[in-house]
Write a protein that holds these residues in place. Structure first.
Motif, PDB file in Angstrom:
ATOM      1  N   VAL A 125     -19.911 -31.270 -25.752  1.00 56.25           N
ATOM      2  CA  VAL A 125     -18.690 -32.062 -25.611  1.00 56.25           C
ATOM      3  C   VAL A 125     -18.283 -32.078 -24.144  1.00 56.25           C
ATOM      4  N   GLY A 126     -18.372 -33.249 -23.527  1.00 56.23           N
ATOM      5  CA  GLY A 126     -18.078 -33.381 -22.108  1.00 56.23           C
ATOM      6  C   GLY A 126     -19.357 -33.376 -21.293  1.00 56.23           C
ATOM      7  N   SER A 127     -19.440 -34.284 -20.331  1.00 57.03           N
ATOM      8  CA  SER A 127     -20.653 -34.403 -19.510  1.00 57.03           C
ATOM      9  C   SER A 127     -20.992 -33.099 -18.805  1.00 57.03           C
ATOM     10  N   ALA A 128     -19.947 -32.390 -18.359  1.00 55.85           N
ATOM     11  CA  ALA A 128     -20.183 -31.152 -17.618  1.00 55.85           C
ATOM     12  C   ALA A 128     -20.919 -30.117 -18.464  1.00 55.85           C
ATOM     13  N   SER A 129     -20.686 -30.127 -19.774  1.00 53.96           N
ATOM     14  CA  SER A 129     -21.309 -29.144 -20.654  1.00 53.96           C
ATOM     15  C   SER A 129     -22.829 -29.255 -20.621  1.00 53.96           C
ATOM     16  N   LEU A 130     -23.328 -30.460 -20.808  1.00 58.71           N
ATOM     17  CA  LEU A 130     -24.779 -30.661 -20.812  1.00 58.71           C
ATOM     18  C   LEU A 130     -25.376 -30.435 -19.428  1.00 58.71           C
ATOM     19  N   ILE A 131     -24.654 -30.870 -18.387  1.00 55.49           N
ATOM     20  CA  ILE A 131     -25.142 -30.679 -17.020  1.00 55.49           C
ATOM     21  C   ILE A 131     -25.291 -29.190 -16.701  1.00 55.49           C
ATOM     22  N   LEU A 132     -24.274 -28.409 -17.075  1.00 53.73           N
ATOM     23  CA  LEU A 132     -24.340 -26.963 -16.818  1.00 53.73           C
ATOM     24  C   LEU A 132     -25.429 -26.296 -17.649  1.00 53.73           C
ATOM     25  N   LYS A 133     -25.628 -26.777 -18.862  1.00 56.07           N
ATOM     26  CA  LYS A 133     -26.697 -26.252 -19.713  1.00 56.07           C
ATOM     27  C   LYS A 133     -28.053 -26.449 -19.033  1.00 56.07           C
ATOM     28  N   LEU A 134     -28.297 -27.658 -18.545  1.00 55.44           N
ATOM     29  CA  LEU A 134     -29.577 -27.971 -17.910  1.00 55.44           C
ATOM     30  C   LEU A 134     -29.747 -27.209 -16.599  1.00 55.44           C
ATOM     31  N   THR A 135     -28.656 -27.121 -15.836  1.00 60.41           N
ATOM     32  CA  THR A 135     -28.724 -26.418 -14.552  1.00 60.41           C
ATOM     33  C   THR A 135     -29.050 -24.944 -14.741  1.00 60.41           C
ATOM     34  N   TYR A 136     -28.393 -24.317 -15.727  1.00 58.43           N
ATOM     35  CA  TYR A 136     -28.662 -22.906 -15.978  1.00 58.43           C
ATOM     36  C   TYR A 136     -30.070 -22.694 -16.526  1.00 58.43           C
ATOM     37  N   ALA A 137     -30.530 -23.638 -17.351  1.00 57.11           N
ATOM     38  CA  ALA A 137     -31.884 -23.522 -17.905  1.00 57.11           C
ATOM     39  C   ALA A 137     -32.942 -23.592 -16.802  1.00 57.11           C
ATOM     40  N   LEU A 138     -32.702 -24.423 -15.794  1.00 60.62           N
ATOM     41  CA  LEU A 138     -33.669 -24.597 -14.706  1.00 60.62           C
ATOM     42  C   LEU A 138     -33.570 -23.498 -13.652  1.00 60.62           C
ATOM     43  N   PHE A 139     -32.325 -23.107 -13.329  1.00 62.28           N
ATOM     44  CA  PHE A 139     -32.101 -22.132 -12.257  1.00 62.28           C
ATOM     45  C   PHE A 139     -31.125 -21.055 -12.718  1.00 62.28           C
ATOM     46  N   PRO A 140     -31.498 -20.211 -13.656  1.00 64.07           N
ATOM     47  CA  PRO A 140     -30.537 -19.247 -14.214  1.00 64.07           C
ATOM     48  C   PRO A 140     -29.956 -18.280 -13.200  1.00 64.07           C
ATOM     49  N   GLY A 141     -30.806 -17.663 -12.392  1.00 67.03           N
ATOM     50  CA  GLY A 141     -30.331 -16.679 -11.427  1.00 67.03           C
ATOM     51  C   GLY A 141     -29.436 -17.301 -10.371  1.00 67.03           C
ATOM     52  N   LEU A 142     -29.879 -18.410  -9.818  1.00 71.67           N
ATOM     53  CA  LEU A 142     -29.106 -19.068  -8.773  1.00 71.67           C
ATOM     54  C   LEU A 142     -27.781 -19.600  -9.306  1.00 71.67           C
ATOM     55  N   THR A 143     -27.808 -20.156 -10.510  1.00 73.89           N
ATOM     56  CA  THR A 143     -26.571 -20.679 -11.104  1.00 73.89           C
ATOM     57  C   THR A 143     -25.568 -19.554 -11.321  1.00 73.89           C
ATOM     58  N   THR A 144     -26.044 -18.415 -11.778  1.00 73.36           N
ATOM     59  CA  THR A 144     -25.156 -17.279 -12.005  1.00 73.36           C
ATOM     60  C   THR A 144     -24.545 -16.785 -10.702  1.00 73.36           C
ATOM     61  N   ARG A 145     -25.366 -16.712  -9.650  1.00 74.54           N
ATOM     62  CA  ARG A 145     -24.854 -16.256  -8.358  1.00 74.54           C
ATOM     63  C   ARG A 145     -23.825 -17.241  -7.786  1.00 74.54           C
TER      64      ARG A 145
END
Length: 326
Positions: free
Chosen positions: A237-257
Motif C-alpha cells: 500500500v503506497g508506492s514507497a512500500s514497494l520501492i523500499l521492499k525492492l531496495t532492501y532486497a537488492l542492497f540490504p546492508g547498505l539500505t540498513t546503514r
C-alpha cells in the motif's frame, strides 16, 4: 481466479479498532452494511467508533480485548461467532511502536512490543482458524507494514515483531494449502498518518514523526476492502512500500546503514521530549482518531508518487555513492 465475496452481511472482526488504521478500516467496511466486531482496550473510544459505523449502516458489537491475553482473544472469537453464527473476516491490526537505542530501552518494553504485535496476531489466528476450518472458508488479514521486511534502526523490538509476523504468516500459508477457501492476506503499508507514533513508547529523548511520504490510512482501509473482495497473499500500500521492499532486497546492508544514518540525523535535530511508555502497557485517551496530523487527510494525493520516486532516487544514489567510495 479467486471467488468474489460480497461484503454485505459479512461478520468482520477488527482488532485495534479504537484509532488509526483500525478505526479507518471500521469506517470503510461499515459502508457495506457489514456486521462489525470491534476490539481494543479503550472501551470509550471503541464506542465512539461503533456509533459512527452504525450511522453508516453497519451492525456493530464492541468487545474490550487485550490481544496479549490469549483467553481474551478466544472470548472475542467466540463472541463474534455467537453473534451471527459465523466469522467471515478477521483483521489482525492492533499494534504498537517503541523507539530508542536497544540497550537503553527497558527490556520489558521490547517484550511488550513483541507480545502485542507478534503474539497478538498469533493469538488472533489461533482463535479464529478453528471457526474458519469448521466453515471451510474465511479470510485472515494481517496488517504488517513495511516493518515486516525493512529493519527499523532504534526500533529493534518493533522490527523483531514485524519480521516475526511475516515469517509466521508464511508458515500458516504453507499449512493451509489444503484449505483453498481459507486465505491469509498480508498488508504492507508505507508510513501512515495515524496517531500510532504519538502513542508509541519513546526512549530516544526526541519527538518522533513518521518519515515522508506519509499516506492516508483510508488508503490502507480501501486496500483491505479490495482484499476482502478478492483475497491475495500480499498487498503493498503506497508506492514507497514497494520501492523500499525492492531496495532492501537488492542492497540490504547498505539500505540498513542509510536508514540508520537518516534516523540519527533526524534525532539530532528533533525537539527534546521526556521518555514515555506511551500506550504499551495501558491505553491512552488522546489521539483516538484515524489521523495523527502528520500528513494530508482525505483521498490519496497523486504528488505522493513523486515523493516516493524521489525517495527511491535518494536511496539508489546513496547506494551508488557508497559503492564508488570502496
Amino acid at each position: 481466479m479467486m471467488k468474489e465475496i460480497r461484503l454485505t452481511g459479512k461478520t468482520i472482526v477488527i482488532t485495534g479498532a479504537s484509532s488509526g488504521a483500525g478505526y479507518a478500516a471500521a469506517i470503510e467496511f461499515a459502508q457495506y452494511h457489514t456486521n462489525l466486531v470491534l476490539a481494543a482496550r479503550n472501551e470509550a473510544a471503541l464506542e465512539e467508533v461503533a456509533a459512527e459505523c452504525r450511522e453508516l449502516g453497519a451492525d456493530v458489537l464492541t468487545v474490550v480485548t487485550d490481544v496479549t491475553d490469549a483467553k481474551a482473544v478466544i472470548n472475542l472469537a467466540n463472541t463474534a461467532n455467537d453473534w451471527h453464527n459465523k466469522i467471515d473476516i478477521w483483521i489482525n491490526n492492533a499494534g504498537v511502536l517503541a523507539a530508542g537505542d536497544f540497550d537503553v530501552t527497558p527490556i520489558e518494553v521490547h517484550e511488550q512490543v513483541i507480545k502485542i504485535n507478534l503474539l497478538g496476531y498469533m493469538n488472533g489466528a489461533h482463535a479464529v482458524l478453528p471457526f474458519f476450518k469448521t466453515q471451510k472458508h474465511g479470510i485472515l488479514i494481517n496488517n504488517i507494514s513495511i516493518g515486516g521486511f525493512l529493519p527499523v534502526p532504534y526500533g529493534a523490538g518493533y522490527s523483531a515483531s514485524k519480521f516475526g509476523i511475516t515469517g509466521f504468516s508464511a508458515a500458516l500459508k504453507g499449512e493451509l494449502t489444503n484449505w483453498p477457501e481459507i486465505y491469509i492476506c498480508d498488508m504492507f503499508p508505507a508510513f501512515l498518518d495515524t496517531p500510532g507514533i504519538s502513542h508509541s513508547g519513546n526512549y530516544t529523548g526526541k519527538q518522533l514523526k513518521p518519515a515522508p511520504p506519509v499516506y492516508d490510512p483510508k488508503r490502507l482501509a480501501q486496500a483491505m476492502v479490495k482484499v476482502a473482495n478478492n483475497p491475495r497473499s500480499g498487498t503493498f500500500v503506497g508506492s514507497a512500500s514497494l520501492i523500499l521492499k525492492l531496495t532492501y532486497a537488492l542492497f540490504p546492508g547498505l539500505t540498513t546503514r542509510l536508514t540508520g544514518a537518516v534516523m540519527r540525523k533526524y534525532l539530532k535535530m528533533a525537539s527534546p521530549i521526556a521518555p514515555t511508555s506511551g500506550n504499551l502497557f495501558n491505553t491512552v485517551n488522546y489521539g483516538m482518531s484515524p489521523y495523527g496530523g502528520f500528513g494530508l487527510a482525505g483521498k490519496p494525493r497523486a504528488h505522493r508518487k513523486y515523493i516516493a520516486a524521489a525517495l527511491a532516487v535518494g536511496l539508489v544514489t546513496g547506494v551508488w555513492l557508497t559503492l564508488l567510495k570502496r
